[in-house]
Design a protein around this motif. Structure first.
Motif, PDB file in Angstrom:
ATOM      1  N   ALA A 105       9.405 -23.275 -53.468  1.00 60.92           N
ATOM      2  CA  ALA A 105       7.969 -23.011 -53.561  1.00 60.92           C
ATOM      3  C   ALA A 105       7.225 -24.337 -53.611  1.00 60.92           C
ATOM      4  CB  ALA A 105       7.685 -22.201 -54.824  1.00 60.92           C
ATOM      5  N   LEU A 106       6.205 -24.453 -52.774  1.00 63.37           N
ATOM      6  CA  LEU A 106       5.347 -25.640 -52.785  1.00 63.37           C
ATOM      7  C   LEU A 106       4.137 -25.343 -53.676  1.00 63.37           C
ATOM      8  CD1 LEU A 106       4.867 -28.429 -50.942  1.00 63.37           C
ATOM      9  CD2 LEU A 106       2.956 -27.044 -50.134  1.00 63.37           C
ATOM     10  N   ILE A 107       3.885 -26.258 -54.594  1.00 65.54           N
ATOM     11  CA  ILE A 107       2.710 -26.118 -55.455  1.00 65.54           C
ATOM     12  C   ILE A 107       1.886 -27.373 -55.258  1.00 65.54           C
ATOM     13  CG2 ILE A 107       1.931 -25.861 -57.848  1.00 65.54           C
ATOM     14  CD1 ILE A 107       4.854 -24.793 -58.314  1.00 65.54           C
ATOM     15  N   SER A 108       0.647 -27.218 -54.792  1.00 66.32           N
ATOM     16  CA  SER A 108      -0.138 -28.425 -54.513  1.00 66.32           C
ATOM     17  C   SER A 108      -1.477 -28.379 -55.228  1.00 66.32           C
ATOM     18  CB  SER A 108      -0.339 -28.584 -53.007  1.00 66.32           C
ATOM     19  OG  SER A 108      -1.149 -27.559 -52.503  1.00 66.32           O
ATOM     20  N   GLU A 109      -2.028 -29.542 -55.425  1.00 64.00           N
ATOM     21  CA  GLU A 109      -3.387 -29.671 -55.968  1.00 64.00           C
ATOM     22  C   GLU A 109      -4.331 -29.021 -54.974  1.00 64.00           C
ATOM     23  OE1 GLU A 109      -4.495 -30.688 -58.694  1.00 64.00           O
ATOM     24  OE2 GLU A 109      -3.004 -31.988 -59.587  1.00 64.00           O
ATOM     25  N   GLY A 110      -5.157 -28.125 -55.412  1.00 61.36           N
ATOM     26  CA  GLY A 110      -6.132 -27.486 -54.529  1.00 61.36           C
ATOM     27  C   GLY A 110      -5.535 -26.477 -53.574  1.00 61.36           C
ATOM     28  N   HIS A 111      -4.256 -26.091 -53.822  1.00 61.65           N
ATOM     29  CA  HIS A 111      -3.601 -25.076 -52.992  1.00 61.65           C
ATOM     30  C   HIS A 111      -3.590 -25.397 -51.497  1.00 61.65           C
ATOM     31  CE1 HIS A 111      -2.013 -22.103 -55.611  1.00 61.65           C
ATOM     32  NE2 HIS A 111      -3.156 -21.801 -56.187  1.00 61.65           N
ATOM     33  N   VAL A 112      -3.328 -26.645 -51.155  1.00 57.49           N
ATOM     34  CA  VAL A 112      -3.258 -27.047 -49.742  1.00 57.49           C
ATOM     35  C   VAL A 112      -1.826 -26.842 -49.239  1.00 57.49           C
ATOM     36  CG1 VAL A 112      -3.671 -28.914 -48.097  1.00 57.49           C
ATOM     37  CG2 VAL A 112      -5.022 -28.790 -50.200  1.00 57.49           C
ATOM     38  N   LYS A 113      -1.670 -26.129 -48.134  1.00 57.67           N
ATOM     39  CA  LYS A 113      -0.328 -25.821 -47.619  1.00 57.67           C
ATOM     40  C   LYS A 113       0.345 -27.046 -47.000  1.00 57.67           C
ATOM     41  CE  LYS A 113      -0.932 -20.942 -47.162  1.00 57.67           C
ATOM     42  NZ  LYS A 113      -0.789 -19.738 -46.402  1.00 57.67           N
ATOM     43  N   LEU A 114       1.659 -26.938 -46.843  1.00 56.61           N
ATOM     44  CA  LEU A 114       2.442 -28.068 -46.326  1.00 56.61           C
ATOM     45  C   LEU A 114       1.858 -28.609 -45.019  1.00 56.61           C
ATOM     46  CD1 LEU A 114       4.971 -29.885 -46.604  1.00 56.61           C
ATOM     47  CD2 LEU A 114       6.268 -28.144 -45.367  1.00 56.61           C
ATOM     48  N   ASP A 116      -1.078 -28.557 -43.983  1.00 59.76           N
ATOM     49  CA  ASP A 116      -2.451 -29.066 -44.086  1.00 59.76           C
ATOM     50  C   ASP A 116      -2.615 -30.256 -45.033  1.00 59.76           C
ATOM     51  OD1 ASP A 116      -3.226 -26.978 -42.403  1.00 59.76           O
ATOM     52  OD2 ASP A 116      -3.397 -25.588 -44.102  1.00 59.76           O
ATOM     53  N   LEU A 117      -1.522 -30.687 -45.673  1.00 61.57           N
ATOM     54  CA  LEU A 117      -1.634 -31.837 -46.580  1.00 61.57           C
ATOM     55  C   LEU A 117      -2.070 -33.059 -45.770  1.00 61.57           C
ATOM     56  CD1 LEU A 117       1.610 -31.434 -48.768  1.00 61.57           C
ATOM     57  CD2 LEU A 117      -0.753 -31.318 -49.609  1.00 61.57           C
ATOM     58  N   PRO A 118      -3.030 -33.838 -46.266  1.00 62.24           N
ATOM     59  CA  PRO A 118      -3.450 -35.029 -45.525  1.00 62.24           C
ATOM     60  C   PRO A 118      -2.286 -36.006 -45.342  1.00 62.24           C
ATOM     61  CG  PRO A 118      -4.960 -34.571 -47.348  1.00 62.24           C
ATOM     62  CD  PRO A 118      -3.794 -33.648 -47.511  1.00 62.24           C
ATOM     63  N   SER A 119      -2.289 -36.684 -44.225  1.00 60.57           N
ATOM     64  CA  SER A 119      -1.274 -37.687 -43.939  1.00 60.57           C
ATOM     65  C   SER A 119      -1.189 -38.671 -45.109  1.00 60.57           C
ATOM     66  CB  SER A 119      -1.703 -38.415 -42.657  1.00 60.57           C
ATOM     67  OG  SER A 119      -0.613 -39.070 -42.116  1.00 60.57           O
ATOM     68  N   GLY A 120       0.032 -39.060 -45.491  1.00 63.18           N
ATOM     69  CA  GLY A 120       0.197 -40.016 -46.579  1.00 63.18           C
ATOM     70  C   GLY A 120       0.247 -39.379 -47.967  1.00 63.18           C
ATOM     71  N   SER A 121       0.027 -38.074 -48.058  1.00 57.72           N
ATOM     72  CA  SER A 121       0.097 -37.396 -49.359  1.00 57.72           C
ATOM     73  C   SER A 121       1.498 -37.546 -49.955  1.00 57.72           C
ATOM     74  CB  SER A 121      -0.187 -35.894 -49.211  1.00 57.72           C
ATOM     75  OG  SER A 121      -1.488 -35.673 -48.763  1.00 57.72           O
ATOM     76  N   ILE A 122       1.523 -37.613 -51.276  1.00 60.24           N
ATOM     77  CA  ILE A 122       2.804 -37.809 -51.965  1.00 60.24           C
ATOM     78  C   ILE A 122       3.339 -36.459 -52.460  1.00 60.24           C
ATOM     79  CG2 ILE A 122       3.943 -38.908 -53.932  1.00 60.24           C
ATOM     80  CD1 ILE A 122       1.768 -41.097 -53.734  1.00 60.24           C
ATOM     81  N   LEU A 141       4.206 -37.640 -44.383  1.00 60.75           N
ATOM     82  CA  LEU A 141       4.040 -37.535 -45.835  1.00 60.75           C
ATOM     83  C   LEU A 141       4.960 -38.550 -46.510  1.00 60.75           C
ATOM     84  CD1 LEU A 141       4.022 -33.641 -46.341  1.00 60.75           C
ATOM     85  CD2 LEU A 141       2.056 -35.185 -46.091  1.00 60.75           C
ATOM     86  N   GLU A 142       4.736 -38.739 -47.814  1.00 65.72           N
ATOM     87  CA  GLU A 142       5.611 -39.631 -48.566  1.00 65.72           C
ATOM     88  C   GLU A 142       6.291 -38.819 -49.670  1.00 65.72           C
ATOM     89  OE1 GLU A 142       5.255 -43.418 -51.457  1.00 65.72           O
ATOM     90  OE2 GLU A 142       3.679 -43.284 -49.913  1.00 65.72           O
ATOM     91  N   VAL A 143       7.607 -39.013 -49.798  1.00 65.45           N
ATOM     92  CA  VAL A 143       8.321 -38.315 -50.870  1.00 65.45           C
ATOM     93  C   VAL A 143       8.568 -39.292 -52.010  1.00 65.45           C
ATOM     94  CG1 VAL A 143      10.547 -37.319 -51.511  1.00 65.45           C
ATOM     95  CG2 VAL A 143       9.402 -36.521 -49.459  1.00 65.45           C
ATOM     96  N   GLN A 144       8.248 -38.877 -53.227  1.00 70.74           N
ATOM     97  CA  GLN A 144       8.581 -39.701 -54.396  1.00 70.74           C
ATOM     98  C   GLN A 144       9.392 -38.893 -55.390  1.00 70.74           C
ATOM     99  OE1 GLN A 144       5.252 -41.668 -56.305  1.00 70.74           O
ATOM    100  NE2 GLN A 144       4.849 -42.884 -54.465  1.00 70.74           N
ATOM    101  N   TRP A 145      10.365 -39.577 -56.033  1.00 71.95           N
ATOM    102  CA  TRP A 145      11.231 -38.895 -56.995  1.00 71.95           C
ATOM    103  C   TRP A 145      10.431 -38.434 -58.199  1.00 71.95           C
ATOM    104  CZ3 TRP A 145      14.146 -37.555 -53.722  1.00 71.95           C
ATOM    105  CH2 TRP A 145      15.186 -38.259 -53.145  1.00 71.95           C
ATOM    106  N   ILE A 146      10.715 -37.248 -58.634  1.00 73.74           N
ATOM    107  CA  ILE A 146      10.114 -36.705 -59.854  1.00 73.74           C
ATOM    108  C   ILE A 146      11.256 -36.042 -60.625  1.00 73.74           C
ATOM    109  CG2 ILE A 146       9.488 -34.515 -58.688  1.00 73.74           C
ATOM    110  CD1 ILE A 146       6.964 -34.428 -60.387  1.00 73.74           C
ATOM    111  N   ALA A 164       1.578 -32.742 -54.248  1.00 71.59           N
ATOM    112  CA  ALA A 164       2.312 -31.473 -54.282  1.00 71.59           C
ATOM    113  C   ALA A 164       3.705 -31.700 -54.851  1.00 71.59           C
ATOM    114  CB  ALA A 164       2.427 -30.901 -52.861  1.00 71.59           C
ATOM    115  N   ILE A 165       4.294 -30.641 -55.368  1.00 66.49           N
ATOM    116  CA  ILE A 165       5.699 -30.690 -55.774  1.00 66.49           C
ATOM    117  C   ILE A 165       6.398 -29.448 -55.217  1.00 66.49           C
ATOM    118  CG2 ILE A 165       5.346 -32.057 -57.865  1.00 66.49           C
ATOM    119  CD1 ILE A 165       5.533 -29.486 -59.493  1.00 66.49           C
TER     120      ILE A 165
END
Ligand SMILES: NCc1[nH]cc(CCC(=O)O)c1CC(=O)O
Length: 309
Positions: A105-114, A116-122, A141-146, A164-165
């Motif tokens: 499940a993708l959970i993003s700030e503002g409910h933006v889908k995969l 539609d996430l702006p380029s460079g989003s983490i 997109l950029e992936v960062q460890w969480i 998003a996570i």
């Protein structure tokens, strides 16, 4: 009357899963008492590096097995995706329960889908399997460890720079998060789930026949069969550490259909294979063999070298 002691990690999800199993056992109306014992594992204590570097998923299971061996506990409830593909001698899975939602499940700030996430989003994840498949769809997109349990990751989404996570739908459902909390369920065609994702495994000592007989009543034959195919696939490919491998099987008219995937962590290479069969073990091996033919071993070797360095 025998008291059955269930060992669990301290996280909310682990406790919730263990309590759910106790409820199921109580509904059998058999003369047993149940007790919970919390265990803090190394994987729960070390939170500052990626999970793959501290020894992978097996980490959570090993310390719980020591408690089983020493008789401190009788039963351990695991998320099947955290259980290594082969259990050590003396331990067995008495049951694999009915699978929850297997999807990510993708959970993003503002409910933006995969898409539609702006380029460079983490995007935050600590799974090479998820990073590989997300970057394959969205290389910009950029992936960062969480790290941390479900609640910690949700807090970090709010407080840190993640847009998003990605979390397992199963865990969110069990913790009582509603469907509208999730921005987007990633279908298996988009992101193949982890081997065993959404299923619980009930582990006990091989010599505890009384408990094995009891647990058999909670076993889901369909989930058992499909997860066995996934685990046979994983076992054939695995070199021990956490790797970008995904496997998901379903059962239709008695036939198992298994999709296996191996990808490079940057998502530039994704190898897929889907096959059907009726023997879980043979099907798992066969899907693994096809991926090895396509060059999966090269990808996996490189991941291991990078983790070691
Ligand atoms: N690695 C941690 C873990 N192990 C099992 C689940 C979720 C529940 C499941 O897959 O059954 C999670 C959290 C997550 O990935 O979001």
């Amino acid at each position: 009357m025998r008291t059955i002691v269930l060992g669990t990690r301290r996280s909310n999800l682990a406790l919730t899963q263990t309590k759910w199993v106790i409820e199921q056992l109580k509904q059998l109306n058999l003369p047993y008492h149940f007790e919970i014992k919390e265990i803090v594992t190394k994987g729960d204590r070390i939170l500052d590096v990626t999970l793959s570097k501290v020894g992978g998923k097996g980490l959570f299971v090993k310390e719980i097995e020591q408690a089983l061996e020493q008789g401190e506990i009788d039963l351990a409830v695991h998320s099947m995706k955290d259980v290594p593909s082969i259990l050590p001698d003396g331990f067995t899975l008495g049951a694999i329960t009915t699978r929850e939602d297997p999807r990510d499940a993708l959970i993003s700030e503002g409910h933006v889908k995969l898409a539609d996430l702006p380029s460079g989003s983490i995007v935050g994840t600590s799974s090479l399997r998820r990073s590989s498949q997300i970057l394959a769809k969205r290389p910009d997109l950029e992936v960062q460890w969480i790290r941390g349990n479900v609640e910690t990751r949700l807090r970090k989404l709010k407080e840190e720079s993640f847009s998003a996570i990605v979390l397992a739908a199963a865990g969110l459902n069990r913790l009582g998060y509603t469907k509208d909390f999730v921005t987007e369920y990633l279908e298996p065609e988009v992101c193949v789930p982890a081997v065993g994702q959404g299923a619980l495994g009930l582990e006990c000592r091989t010599n505890d026949q009384e408990l094995i007989d009891l647990l058999d009543k909670l076993n889901c034959p369909t989930t058992s069969k499909t997860v066995r195919a996934e685990r046979s696939f994983l076992h054939t490919l695995e070199g021990g550490c956490q790797v970008p491998i995904a496997g998901y099987a379903t059962l239709k008219d008695g036939q198992i259909e298994l999709t296996g995937l191996v990808g490079s962590p940057d998502g530039k290479v994704l190898l897929h294979e889907t096959k059907s069969g009726d023997s879980p073990e043979e099907l798992g091996k066969s899907v693994a063999a096809s991926l090895l033919d396509q060059g999966a071993d090269e990808i996996l070797e490189k991941v291991k070298r990078d983790l070691d360095s």
